[in-house]
Design an enzyme around this catalytic site. Structure first.
Site, PDB file in Angstrom:
ATOM      1  N   GLY A  57       0.820  -1.204   0.000  1.00  0.00           N
ATOM      2  CA  GLY A  57       0.000   0.000   0.000  1.00  0.00           C
ATOM      3  C   GLY A  57       0.852   1.250   0.000  1.00  0.00           C
ATOM      4  O   GLY A  57       2.024   1.227  -0.373  1.00  0.00           O
ATOM      5  N   CYS A  58       0.257   2.348   0.427  1.00  0.00           N
ATOM      6  CA  CYS A  58       0.942   3.644   0.419  1.00  0.00           C
ATOM      7  C   CYS A  58       2.244   3.574   1.210  1.00  0.00           C
ATOM      8  O   CYS A  58       2.259   3.178   2.368  1.00  0.00           O
ATOM      9  CB  CYS A  58       0.027   4.703   1.021  1.00  0.00           C
TER      10      CYS A  58
END
Length: 227
Positions: A57-58
């Site tokens: 993810g981020c």
């Protein structure tokens, strides 16, 4: 209908993605002053440390999680997993490359093992979510555990098999297990982004809650915050 619209706007406002090129440039300029305070660690500073690479993810979130782990000396946000050379944040964030947002972890194997870093990886995100983590969608946010040796590959796959056998998540794990090839460090303003931007809406609503959930579940893996 209004509630649905509000939810869509909230997700859009808290995504780990630039809104426009001008916004990226403005953010870069405003954050650059803060980055001047940071002295990057040299390769000499990091001699003797091992490296591990993950994508979940981020990278603002993932960097902060690994920074909190004992035995971890430094973590860099960047891009990996695709064929393109020298990718930029805007290209990766908009899915224009095959890269994922990833982190490079420098760790002391005498304090924390690769196996434990893999446990941190699987315990700090949803590895059953295909090309998505939280409000962030796209292959650039996919789950990847990179390996640099057959031993690391075996550690990752055996741990995944144990999770699957225990039905920990209730759904199949979709994490990619791929050989590490190259890591491209992200632009300077992304480094330590969570710590330097605590009032950012994404950081407040997504990143910090994710970090706090990890800390609650892995308290024995955390650094002594008194030092």
């Amino acid at each position: 209908m209004r509630l649905l619209l509000f939810g869509m706007l909230f997700i859009a406002s808290t995504a780990c993605k630039p809104k426009t090129t001008s916004t990226v440039q403005e953010n870069t300029a405003s954050i650059q002053e803060k980055m001047e305070e940071k002295t990057p660690m040299s390769k000499q500073d990091l001699e003797g440390y091992e490296t591990a690479y993950f994508a979940s993810g981020c990278f603002w979130c993932v960097e902060a999680i690994y920074e909190s782990v004992k035995g971890v000396k430094e973590v860099y946000s960047g891009y990996s997993g695709g064929p393109e050379e020298n990718p930029t944040y805007e290209d990766v964030a908009y899915g224009r490359t095959g890269h994922a947002e990833a982190v490079e972890v420098y760790y002391d194997p005498n304090v924390i093992s690769f196996t434990e870093l893999v446990q941190v990886f699987f315990g700090s995100h949803d590895p059953t979510s295909l090309n998505r983590q939280g409000p962030d969608r796209g292959a650039q946010y996919r789950s990847i555990a990179f390996y640099k040796s057959d031993k690391e590959r075996e550690i990752i796959t055996k741990y995944m098999e144990a999770l699957e056998a225990s039905n920990v998540y209730g759904r199949p794990i979709v994490t990619q297990v791929v050989p590490f090839e190259k890591f491209y460090i992200a632009e300077a303003y992304h480094q330590d982004y969570e710590r330097r931007n605590p009032n950012n809406s994404y950081i407040r609503n997504v990143s910090i809650p994710r970090l706090n959930r990890f800390k609650a579940n892995f308290n024995t893996y955390l650094k002594d915050e008194s030092h």
